[in-house]
Write a protein that holds these residues in place. Structure first.
Motif: not given
Length: 474
Positions: A54-65
Motif C-alpha cells: 500500500g501507501t507505506g511501500r509506495e513511499v519507499l519505492q518513490r524514495l528509492e527511485a
C-alpha cells in the motif's frame, strides 16, 4: 490527529479514498520517528515475503527511485532492512499528502476533545491562533499515545499488566565524518564485538529458551546497502570500567546509508518514562541529551572510524517506545505475533520483530532476568495479520486508531510499534475512516469486505505477500 509515521500515511490514504481530510501535527513536518533516520526493518518477513504494501511501500519505492532509500534486503538479525534518507522522506511524505488533496495544520497540539456521548465531535488544539476547535465526522488517533482516546474518556491500558512498566525511551542521533570501512576492519579483527546481544533470537522461535541469533559476517555488512549494526559490547564494558561512559546500554546500535559518512546512533536510554506526563518526558529529554554528549565522546575515543565524528542531527523529541494501548475489540498477543496468525478481519500484515527493550534491571522478560541495558528481540519468520478490531476502541463510536497505541498486549506491542507496522496501520486506519465518513456509518459497523476490497485496490498486503525476489522466499 498526528502526522507522524502512522498519521502521515493515514492522511494520504484517507484523502485518496475520497474523504475531506485534515492532518493536524504538532511539529512542522511529517514523518515522526521515520524522520529520526533509523533503517526500516520488518517490511519483509524472515521467509522473504513482503508484509508492507500500500501507501507505506509506495513511499519507499518513490524514495528509492530518487536515491533516498535502499532496496529491501534480508537480514538474519532483523528479517529485513531498508535504509532511508530522513530529510528526503519528509519531503516525499509532504508531496504525497498534497497530491492526495489532504490539508495540513502544523504546529498545533491537541489539548482537548469535544464529545457527544461516545462520539468525538471535534478536537481542540493550541497553536499561534490560540485555542482552535476543529469539528470532525471521524477522527484517526495517530498521536502515538492515544491522546484522543484518553481525552474522550476511552479505555486504555498502560505498559505491561500488573506494574504498568513501559519500555524505555531513547534519543536517536546522527554523527558525521565517520570512516565506516575502518569500523568494519575493527569488527573483522574483533568478532566478539559483533556478537548479537544476549536477548537476540533466531526467527521462528519463542522468547523462552530460544536459540541465539547468528552473527552477521563483516562481508555482509560491507556489501549490503544500508545496514544495521548491534555490537561493540566489549568497547562499552572497557569504557565503563575506565569511568569514561555512563550510558545505561550494553552495546551500540548503528544505522548506515550507502555512500555517506554519516551514521545513525541508537545508544541512549531512559527508564521509567511516562510518555503521557510532561514532567517525566522533560526529565527523560534532559537525561538522553546529556547521554548523547557522553556517547559521542565514547565513540571518538573507543570506536575505530569514529575518531573525528561529530553530531550533525538530533531528533525533534525523545523517542517513546510505549505508553497507552487502547482497549479495542481484540488485543494482539505475543502468540499472534510469533505464530504468524491470520484473522477473518485483518486489514494488513506485519513483520517488525518482537522487540522488547529491558524495562529495568532484574526485571523478568521472556522468562529471564534482564540486565537493564539489553533487549529481547525475535525476527518474524512469517508475517502476522492485524485485525480491524484492533484499530477500533470499544467505547468510542467514531475513532479509529493508528500506530503504536492500537489494541495490543505489552509483548505484542513490541512488534506493533515498528515503523513498517505503523505505516500499515496508518494506511488501514485512514482508509477505514474515509469509508466510514463517506458511508455515514460508525467504523465498527463498516462492512469489512468493503474495507478489504478498497485496501487491496490500494495495493495493501492483506493475506500473504509476494516474495522479495521471485524464488527467494524461504
Amino acid at each position: 490527529m498526528g502526522g507522524g509515521t502512522a498519521g502521515a500515511i493515514a492522511g494520504i490514504a484517507a484523502a485518496r479514498t475520497g474523504a475531506r481530510t485534515l492532518v493536524v501535527e504538532q511539529q512542522g513536518h511529517l514523518g515522526g520517528t521515520l524522520a529520526f533516520g533509523m533503517s526500516i526493518t520488518g517490511a519483509v518477513d524472515a521467509s522473504g515475503r513482503w508484509a508492507l504494501g500500500g501507501t507505506g511501500r509506495e513511499v519507499l519505492q518513490r524514495l528509492e527511485a530518487q536515491g533516498g532509500a535502499t532496496r529491501a534486503h534480508l537480514s538474519e538479525m532483523y528479517a529485513s532492512v531498508i535504509g532511508q534518507s530522513p530529510e528526503m522522506l519528509r519531503i516525499e511524505l509532504l508531496r504525497m499528502t498534497l497530491e492526495a488533496g489532504a490539508k495540513l495544520l502544523f504546529h498545533s497540539t491537541l489539548v482537548d476533545v469535544t464529545t457527544d456521548g461516545q462520539r468525538v465531535t471535534g478536537v481542540v488544539v493550541a497553536n499561534k491562533n490560540g485555542l482552535e476547535k476543529i469539528p470532525a465526522d471521524i477522527v484517526v488517533d495517530a498521536t502515538g499515545d492515544a491522546d484522543v482516546v484518553a481525552r474522550a474518556g476511552g479505555r486504555f491500558t498502560f505498559g505491561r499488566p500488573g506494574d504498568a512498566l513501559a519500555q524505555p525511551s531513547s534519543r536517536i542521533f546522527l554523527v558525521g565524518n565517520v570512516d565506516i570501512d575502518r569500523t568494519f576492519d575493527y569488527l573483522e579483527n574483533n568478532p566478539d564485538d559483533l556478537q548479537p546481544p544476549p536477548g537476540w533470537r533466531k526467527p521462528g522461535t519463542s522468547v523462552e529458551g530460544a536459540e541465539a541469533a547468528d552473527t552477521p559476517t563483516v562481508e555482509h555488512l560491507r556489501t549490503t546497502p544500508g545496514i544495521n549494526i548491534e555490537g561493540f559490547a566489549g568497547l562499552v564494558r572497557k569504557a565503563k570500567a575506565a569511568g569514561d561512559l555512563n550510558v545505561p546500554r550494553a552495546w551500540v546500535g548503528m544505522y548506515t546509508y550507502p555512500g555517506r559518512r554519516e551514521v545513525g546512533i541508537n545508544f541512549t536510554r531512559a527508564h521509567g518514562v511516562d510518555g503521557t506526563d510532561s514532567d517525566s518526558i522533560t526529565q527523560a529529554e534532559v537525561e538522553t541529551q546529556l547521554q548523547m554528549a557522553d556517547a559521542v565522546e565514547f565513540l571518538r575515543k573507543y570506536v575505530p572510524g569514529f575518531e573525528g565524528c561529530y553530531v550533525v542531527a538530533t531528533p525533534y523529541q525523545l523517542g517513546v517506545r510505549e505508553s497507552r494501548h487502547v482497549v479495542g475489540h481484540y488485543a494482539l498477543t505475543e502468540s499472534d505475533v510469533l505464530s504468524g496468525a491470520s484473522f477473518d478481519d485483518q486489514i494488513g500484515r506485519a513483520a517488525y520483530a518482537l522487540d522488547i527493550h529491558d524495562i529495568g534491571e532484574g526485571v523478568v522478560t521472556g522468562g529471564r532476568k534482564v540486565s537493564g541495558g539489553g533487549i529481547t528481540i525475535i525476527p518474524i519468520e512469517k508475517s502476522y495479520g492485524v485485525p480491524m478490531r484492533c484499530l477500533i476502541p470499544v467505547d468510542l463510536s467514531n475513532v479509529v486508531v493508528a500506530g503504536r497505541s492500537i489494541s495490543a498486549e505489552h509483548e505484542a506491542a513490541g512488534s506493533v510499534r515498528g515503523q513498517a507496522v505503523c505505516m500499515m496501520t496508518g494506511h488501514a486506519a485512514g482508509t477505514i475512516a474515509a469509508l466510514a465518513a463517506m458511508d455515514r456509518v460508525e467504523p465498527r459497523n463498516l462492512n469489512y469486505d468493503k474495507a478489504k476490497e478498497t485496501l487491496l485496490a490500494q495495493d495493501a498486503v492483506i493475506d500473504v505477500g509476494e516474495p522479495l525476489i521471485a524464488g527467494v522466499a524461504r
